[in-house]
Scaffold this motif. Structure first.
Motif, PDB file in Angstrom:
ATOM      1  N   GLN A 380     -11.396 107.598   0.874  1.00 13.19           N
ATOM      2  CA  GLN A 380     -11.235 107.558  -0.457  1.00 13.19           C
ATOM      3  C   GLN A 380     -11.010 106.099  -1.199  1.00 13.19           C
ATOM      4  O   GLN A 380     -11.626 105.486  -2.125  1.00 13.19           O
ATOM      5  CB  GLN A 380     -10.128 108.494  -1.184  1.00 13.19           C
ATOM      6  CG  GLN A 380     -10.827 110.017  -0.917  1.00 13.19           C
ATOM      7  CD  GLN A 380      -9.749 111.008  -1.305  1.00 13.19           C
ATOM      8  OE1 GLN A 380      -8.369 110.540  -1.492  1.00 13.19           O
ATOM      9  NE2 GLN A 380      -9.658 112.218  -1.135  1.00 13.19           N
ATOM     10  N   LYS A 381     -10.191 105.632  -0.409  1.00 10.74           N
ATOM     11  CA  LYS A 381      -9.891 104.109  -0.968  1.00 10.74           C
ATOM     12  C   LYS A 381     -11.148 103.141  -0.800  1.00 10.74           C
ATOM     13  O   LYS A 381     -11.403 102.313  -1.565  1.00 10.74           O
ATOM     14  CB  LYS A 381      -8.562 103.394  -0.005  1.00 10.74           C
ATOM     15  CG  LYS A 381      -8.190 102.156  -0.377  1.00 10.74           C
ATOM     16  CD  LYS A 381      -7.228 101.749   0.536  1.00 10.74           C
ATOM     17  CE  LYS A 381      -6.414 100.390   0.306  1.00 10.74           C
ATOM     18  NZ  LYS A 381      -5.270 100.031   0.921  1.00 10.74           N
ATOM     19  N   LYS A 382     -11.812 103.045   0.435  1.00 14.46           N
ATOM     20  CA  LYS A 382     -13.000 102.302   0.635  1.00 14.46           C
ATOM     21  C   LYS A 382     -14.307 102.873  -0.496  1.00 14.46           C
ATOM     22  O   LYS A 382     -14.713 101.995  -1.159  1.00 14.46           O
ATOM     23  CB  LYS A 382     -13.409 102.384   1.780  1.00 14.46           C
ATOM     24  CG  LYS A 382     -14.793 101.773   2.264  1.00 14.46           C
ATOM     25  CD  LYS A 382     -15.141 101.525   3.626  1.00 14.46           C
ATOM     26  CE  LYS A 382     -16.409 100.590   3.730  1.00 14.46           C
ATOM     27  NZ  LYS A 382     -16.856 100.332   5.132  1.00 14.46           N
ATOM     28  N   LEU A 383     -14.425 104.123  -0.582  1.00 17.83           N
ATOM     29  CA  LEU A 383     -15.507 104.590  -1.265  1.00 17.83           C
ATOM     30  C   LEU A 383     -15.155 104.248  -2.978  1.00 17.83           C
ATOM     31  O   LEU A 383     -16.190 104.271  -3.746  1.00 17.83           O
ATOM     32  CB  LEU A 383     -15.626 106.074  -1.380  1.00 17.83           C
ATOM     33  CG  LEU A 383     -16.184 106.459  -0.076  1.00 17.83           C
ATOM     34  CD1 LEU A 383     -16.384 108.062  -0.035  1.00 17.83           C
ATOM     35  CD2 LEU A 383     -17.204 105.883   0.357  1.00 17.83           C
ATOM     36  N   SER A 384     -13.934 104.094  -3.189  1.00 18.68           N
ATOM     37  CA  SER A 384     -13.648 103.538  -4.616  1.00 18.68           C
ATOM     38  C   SER A 384     -14.052 102.287  -5.143  1.00 18.68           C
ATOM     39  O   SER A 384     -13.982 101.934  -6.355  1.00 18.68           O
ATOM     40  CB  SER A 384     -12.197 103.807  -5.029  1.00 18.68           C
ATOM     41  OG  SER A 384     -11.357 103.118  -4.287  1.00 18.68           O
ATOM     42  N   LYS A 385     -14.431 101.534  -4.208  1.00 20.20           N
ATOM     43  CA  LYS A 385     -14.774 100.056  -4.413  1.00 20.20           C
ATOM     44  C   LYS A 385     -16.290 100.100  -4.332  1.00 20.20           C
ATOM     45  O   LYS A 385     -17.182 100.571  -3.721  1.00 20.20           O
ATOM     46  CB  LYS A 385     -14.192  99.093  -3.236  1.00 20.20           C
ATOM     47  CG  LYS A 385     -12.624  99.157  -3.310  1.00 20.20           C
ATOM     48  CD  LYS A 385     -12.200  98.211  -2.217  1.00 20.20           C
ATOM     49  CE  LYS A 385     -10.468  98.086  -2.237  1.00 20.20           C
ATOM     50  NZ  LYS A 385     -10.298  97.421  -0.976  1.00 20.20           N
ATOM     51  N   THR A 386     -16.997  99.300  -5.315  1.00 16.83           N
ATOM     52  CA  THR A 386     -18.143  99.098  -5.305  1.00 16.83           C
ATOM     53  C   THR A 386     -18.593  97.508  -5.223  1.00 16.83           C
ATOM     54  O   THR A 386     -17.808  96.715  -5.684  1.00 16.83           O
ATOM     55  CB  THR A 386     -18.878  99.552  -6.792  1.00 16.83           C
ATOM     56  OG1 THR A 386     -18.185  98.948  -7.974  1.00 16.83           O
ATOM     57  CG2 THR A 386     -18.930 100.922  -6.863  1.00 16.83           C
TER      58      THR A 386
END
Length: 618
Positions: A380-386
């Motif tokens: 979730q931490k990685k997917l929250s970044k774009t």
């Protein structure tokens, strides 16, 4: 039949005695039981139906000397005891018998049930047992009650317990004789009938199936009944695949996360170790009984190296017998030695139990992860970044391991869990060497697509022309050499980013850990694909070779990259022989994420350190 029944107080005062054969009551048996109870306190694992405890007792024969051997194979004899400790009043109910067997255990249990029921029915006032000075005080106050108890017990024992147990034994013997006669009678018929068969023990100790019957005829499962013994069409196959009990797989938290359950009593009964009860306050077997022997036998002993020699040798043999590699067992026992030499044992604790406690702590320390294993949080931490284009980078897993350990199967289990957390998963066929590897993954993707969406039609393509649906999809590019593997990995990650997939699961080819030619491409693969997590699938069956497997795979990615987690497959096939779990963590310091316990997508469990330690120490 059992030998005798005794009821006595923790102070050693006998309230009631009964020898069912009419012989003189043997007080030496009870004394031997008390001595064994003090020196070797029993734990919950020595119970019958969770109520009565069983203890084997060895008694030295006073009529023989150490040098006497003529006519005696041993200078000691053993017997078994089943007992119960009541509260208010505190009383020991003890039955002795020759040895543990189904017949004698049942008789002892039934007799204890009878004795306890009769005793409770007498409603003896508790105050009689308070502040007692000697045995006469007790017997004087309850003499009439004890006589009534003795009369009822003898009558009920003769009428019910003794008759029933002996009758069942007689019937079992008749059944055995009848079975033997029938076998002899039909022996020639079995030899002449070409379709007859069954099972036999092979020379290697393995059961061999000699039957030529269709094994499907013996499958009486519910799934088989509903499909009339054999599955006739694809529709029945689809129904069987979809029938999965997700409640046994995991639980959904309040914030919507689906967490895989820890493995607990699925593979074993989680037997209590000596450490769980040896030092527990209020242990009913040692708290009050025979306190004057505490300083004489147990507790407050300074442990020396000599005290540990035989104890550590036993513990080492136990570990090796459970598939722990010898070098790992040596390390563990050495840690116990360093921990204990010069220290003192606790009250009511022998050197052996103290060593077991220390070994349990050492195993717990090794198996407890030193880093965070919260995968959902990391994802979730990685997917929250774009990025600058407003797209997210997918979270990439790479699955590695030797041939045949179950990489593809466990990858699919992992995918099923991720799908339960509403993550879109792209499965990538990076095994371009093994024939049928791509087709195997395609079947898994079709199954997962159906589990997520009942309307999915097997074999159909999604809107992007790929196998699967909008939730799970297969990325494939055929078969080829090492260069193709890296190319597929890069293309898959780019494709996942463009198509808004959350997860990329890369299946890689199995390879022998001791073949440098096969292991060398892993470094280049990791450098170019740059997976977020590299998970090695190990096999519980492999045993001591797991040490070298873990070391070689961990070193194959170069100094800048290591393995991140282990998944240990086929744990349902080894029982208590879980040494592989310890071996692989010891060899690398890499934690275990999950353990595989079966063939379906829900047969994945998070490792419970306490379960693993208790199983290894049982």
């Amino acid at each position: 039949m059992f030998e005798q029944l005794a009821i006595f107080t923790p102070q050693g005062q006998v309230v009631y005695e009964f020898n069912c054969s009419g012989k003189k009551f043997a007080a030496t048996q009870i004394n031997a039981f008390l001595n064994a109870l003090i020196i070797s306190p029993v734990t919950n694992k020595d119970t019958i139906n969770g109520k009565y405890s069983v203890l084997n007792v060895v008694v030295e024969n006073p009529n023989t000397t150490k040098n006497s051997s003529y006519g005696n194979k041993s200078n000691s004899r053993s017997f078994c005891t089943m007992f119960y400790v009541s509260k208010q009043p505190d009383l020991y109910f003890v039955i002795t018998y020759a040895e543990q067997s189904l017949h004698l255990n049942q008789e002892a249990e039934d007799t204890l049930n009878l004795a306890l029921a009769l005793w409770e029915s007498l409603d003896i006032p508790y105050h009689i047992f308070e502040n007692i000075k000697n045995q006469r005080d007790i017997l004087y106050d309850i003499e009439d009650v004890i006589d009534k108890f003795d009369k009822y017990l003898r009558t009920k024992y003769e009428e019910s317990v003794k008759y029933i147990v002996n009758s069942s034994t007689f019937n079992d013997a008749n059944k055995s004789n009848n079975a033997h006669n029938n076998t002899t009678k039909n022996k020639k018929q079995q030899q002449q009938t070409p379709t007859s068969g069954g099972r036999k023990w092979g020379r290697d100790g393995v059961i061999e199936d000699t039957s030529v019957y269709d094994p499907s005829a013996l499958d009486f499962s519910e799934t088989n009944k509903s499909s009339n013994v054999t599955v006739q069409n694809d529709e029945a196959q689809q129904k069987e695949i979809i029938d999965i009990d997700k409640d046994t797989f995991g639980n959904r938290t309040a914030n919507g996360e689906f967490l895989i359950k820890e493995i607990d009593d699925l593979l074993s009964s989680q037997k209590e170790t000596h450490s769980n009860n040896a030092n527990k306050p209020g242990n009913k077997y040692t708290e009050k009984a025979f306190g004057f022997l505490q300083r004489k036998f147990l507790g407050n002993k300074t442990i020396t190296k000599e005290d540990l020699l035989s104890v550590l040798d036993k513990l080492r043999q136990k570990l090796v017998s459970k598939n722990v590699a010898p070098e790992v067992a040596d390390y563990l026992t050495e840690q116990v030695s360093r921990d204990l030499i010069g220290s003192k044992t606790a009250n009511w604790t022998s050197v052996e139990n103290t060593a077991r406690d220390s070994l349990s702590r050492t195993l717990t320390k090794i198996l407890t992860p030193g880093v965070s294993v919260d995968l959902l949080h990391d994802i979730q931490k990685k997917l929250s970044k774009t990025d600058s284009d407003g797209k997210k980078q997918p979270y990439v897993f790479s699955i590695v391991g030797v041939n045949g350990v179950g990489k593809s199967t466990n990858l699919s289990k992992l995918a099923f869990w991720l799908l339960q957390n509403n993550l879109r998963v792209l499965i990538v066929a990076c095994d371009t060497f093994r024939s049928g590897a791509v087709e195997q993954l395609r079947v898994h993707v079709e199954n997962l697509a159906q589990l997520i969406n009942d309307s999915h039609v097997r074999g159909s393509k999604n809107r992007r022309g790929k196998s699967g649906n909008d939730y799970v999809e297969l990325f494939e590019a055929g078969y080829g050499g090492t260069d193709l593997v890296t190319k597929i990995a890069k293309q898959a990650i780019k494709y996942a980013r463009d198509q808004d997939f959350d997860i990329v699961l890369m299946d890689t080819a199995g390879r022998r850990h001791n073949d440098a030619t096969l292991m060398s491409p892993l470094k280049a693969f990791a450098e170019q694909a740059k997976p977020d997590k590299i998970i090695m699938v190990g096999e519980a069956l492999v045993g001591t070779d797991s040490v070298q497997q873990a070391k070689n795979f961990n070193a194959a990615f170069g100094k800048a990259r290591n393995l991140d987690f282990f998944i240990i497959s086929k744990c349902d096939t080894v029982g208590e022989m879980l040494g592989t779990i310890v071996n692989m963590v010891y060899a690398t310091g890499i934690p275990i994420l999950f353990v595989g316990v079966g063939q379906t997508y829900t047969d994945l469990r998070a490792l419970s350190v306490s379960w693993a330690v208790n199983t290894l120490m049982s």
